[in-house]
Scaffold this active site. Structure first.
Site, PDB file in Angstrom:
ATOM      1  N   CYS A   1      -7.180  46.520  28.246  1.00 19.66           N
ATOM      2  CA  CYS A   1      -7.227  45.061  28.423  1.00 19.66           C
ATOM      3  C   CYS A   1      -6.868  44.632  29.841  1.00 19.66           C
ATOM      4  O   CYS A   1      -7.532  43.778  30.432  1.00 19.66           O
ATOM      5  CB  CYS A   1      -6.306  44.392  27.414  1.00 19.66           C
TER       6      CYS A   1
ATOM      7  N   HIS B   1      -2.910  37.730  28.646  1.00 21.45           N
ATOM      8  CA  HIS B   1      -2.221  38.365  29.768  1.00 21.45           C
ATOM      9  C   HIS B   1      -2.445  37.564  31.048  1.00 21.45           C
ATOM     10  O   HIS B   1      -3.444  36.857  31.199  1.00 21.45           O
ATOM     11  CB  HIS B   1      -2.755  39.781  30.010  1.00 21.45           C
TER      12      HIS B   1
END
Length: 426
Positions: A221, A334
């Site tokens: 990710c 994030h």
């Protein structure tokens, strides 16, 4: 993320009671922008969506959390009122491995959002989940136990059940003719296995076709979020060095970690000792170095993934990458601070224009109002947000830039990227 709406203007010509006090102004919402890769609005209220009654799968704090926002913040769903059915006779047959997990559930959400065509879907999970029923796109499915026989007749298998499961069953599925799109780290650095971000290196998919068994790896990710922003600039000025600091949400550690963050937050606010099962230390109201294993060079596994995957995706073993990965008490999405050094000069205005026109990106860079990307602005969104675009004062001339990037870890950082890979097979 829900679209924020303020109170309607007061109509002074018609007497009625004074309006309630307006809510505190929330952050500016992420503005959708056309993308060269197919993009669809996200499901805003998935529990109420008749196409996917995911509430019957009970391990989903990433879905439940959104419904606790005050009702005044809720915007009408952007989904069309007509029912879109991906089920069609000429579509590929699918299998979802790890369907009860956070990413597994997001696979289904993305497939539905993007109207991905399929002739059948097998919902696969561990033995303890086998036999449970749930509804997806108005059809009832029974979760099946994952076995070597699960892939008979399957064209595309989306895996998100951990590296050990992928290593055991990925080659089995490929041997039976399925194209495996694997979300774990099991095959990312295996020579000959494509490591793909469709907007970044679509050429890596050359030769992969439905009917010819293969394994394709989904990058980590943090790598996806980083390279979505860095690659458009790399194509113009060639990046020679990257310094990346990541601020990673609980979603990266799975649904159980999200539950633990929620539980710890309540416990700390109530003056109780926080429960620490997923992480070895308090997570709520704290941050710490990423919990992956440390290597002999002092970097942890998460950091080395960013180094090695960047080199493979860019086909450049000379690129210098130094990351620091931090776990922060954010539920989903994030953030990354990225410093880039270039072989050719690139000024910030040109960089801003390049990023504004890049597929899968949206620029949020309003210095006048101090409005930049945040995890909340990108949660449950497809696009990666980039801002704080400025010249790196530690480099000479226009050979360095600093940017700040946020992206939904479950969405583009995992499920969406995998489904986009599958779309390249159609």
């Amino acid at each position: 993320m829900l679209d924020w709406t303020g109170p309607l203007p007061h109509n002074k010509r018609k007497p009625h009671p004074p309006p309630p006090p307006p809510p505190v102004s929330p952050p500016t919402p992420l503005k959708p922008r056309p993308s060269r890769i197919k993009s669809n609005p996200v499901i805003k209220r998935r529990k109420k969506n008749p196409k996917m009654q995911a509430a019957t799968i009970h391990h989903q704090p990433h879905l439940r959390l959104r419904h606790r926002l005050p009702p005044t913040t809720a915007a009408p769903s952007r989904r069309p009122t007509s029912i879109r059915m991906g089920l069609r006779d000429d579509g590929p047959s699918l299998a979802i491995v790890g369907v009860t997990g956070a990413v597994g559930q997001e696979f289904l959400s993305v497939l539905s959002d993007r109207d991905f065509p399929y002739s059948s879907i097998r919902m696969l999970a561990s033995r303890r989940s086998a036999g449970r029923r749930f509804t997806f796109e108005e059809r009832e499915y029974v979760i099946e136990e994952l076995t070597p026989d699960s892939f008979e007749g399957v064209d595309v298998a989306l895996f998100s059940a951990g590296g050990s499961v992928s290593r055991e069953f990925g080659p089995v599925a490929a041997a039976k003719g399925a194209v495996v799109v694997d979300n774990s780290s099991a095959f990312r650095m295996v020579p000959g296995v494509p490591l793909v971000i469709p907007e970044v290196n679509p050429e890596a998919m050359d030769g992969v076709r439905i009917g010819n068994g293969a394994i394709v790896a989904n990058p980590n990710c943090s790598t996806i979020i980083c390279l979505m922003a860095a690659t458009p600039l790399h194509r113009v000025a060639k990046v020679t060095r990257m310094v990346v600091d990541t601020y990673q949400a609980a979603s990266g550690a799975g649904a159980a970690a999200m539950e633990e963050l929620e539980l710890q937050t309540r416990e700390v606010l109530e003056g109780k000792k926080p429960t620490c099962k997923i992480f070895s230390q308090q997570y709520a109201f704290n941050l710490f170095s990423h919990n992956s294993a440390l290597q002999s060079n002092g970097y942890n596994e998460e950091e080395m993934k960013l180094v090695n995957e960047t080199r493979k995706i860019w086909s450049d073993n000379d690129i210098k990458v130094t990351p620091t990965c931090i776990r922060v008490p954010v539920m989903r999405a994030h953030a990354e601070s990225i410093k880039l050094q270039f072989e050719k000069p690139l000024d910030e205005n040109t960089a801003r224009e390049i990023l504004s026109n890049a597929a899968g990106l949206v620029v949020i860079d309003d210095r006048a109002t101090n409005s930049f990307p945040t995890p909340l602005k990108v949660s449950n969104k497809d696009d990666i947000a980039v801002g704080r675009i400025r010249r790196d004062l530690s480099t000479d001339g226009d050979y360095g830039l600093s940017i700040f990037v946020c992206g939904d870890q479950i969405r583009k950082g995992a499920a969406l990227n995998a489904v986009q890979i599958a779309e390249m097979l159609l």
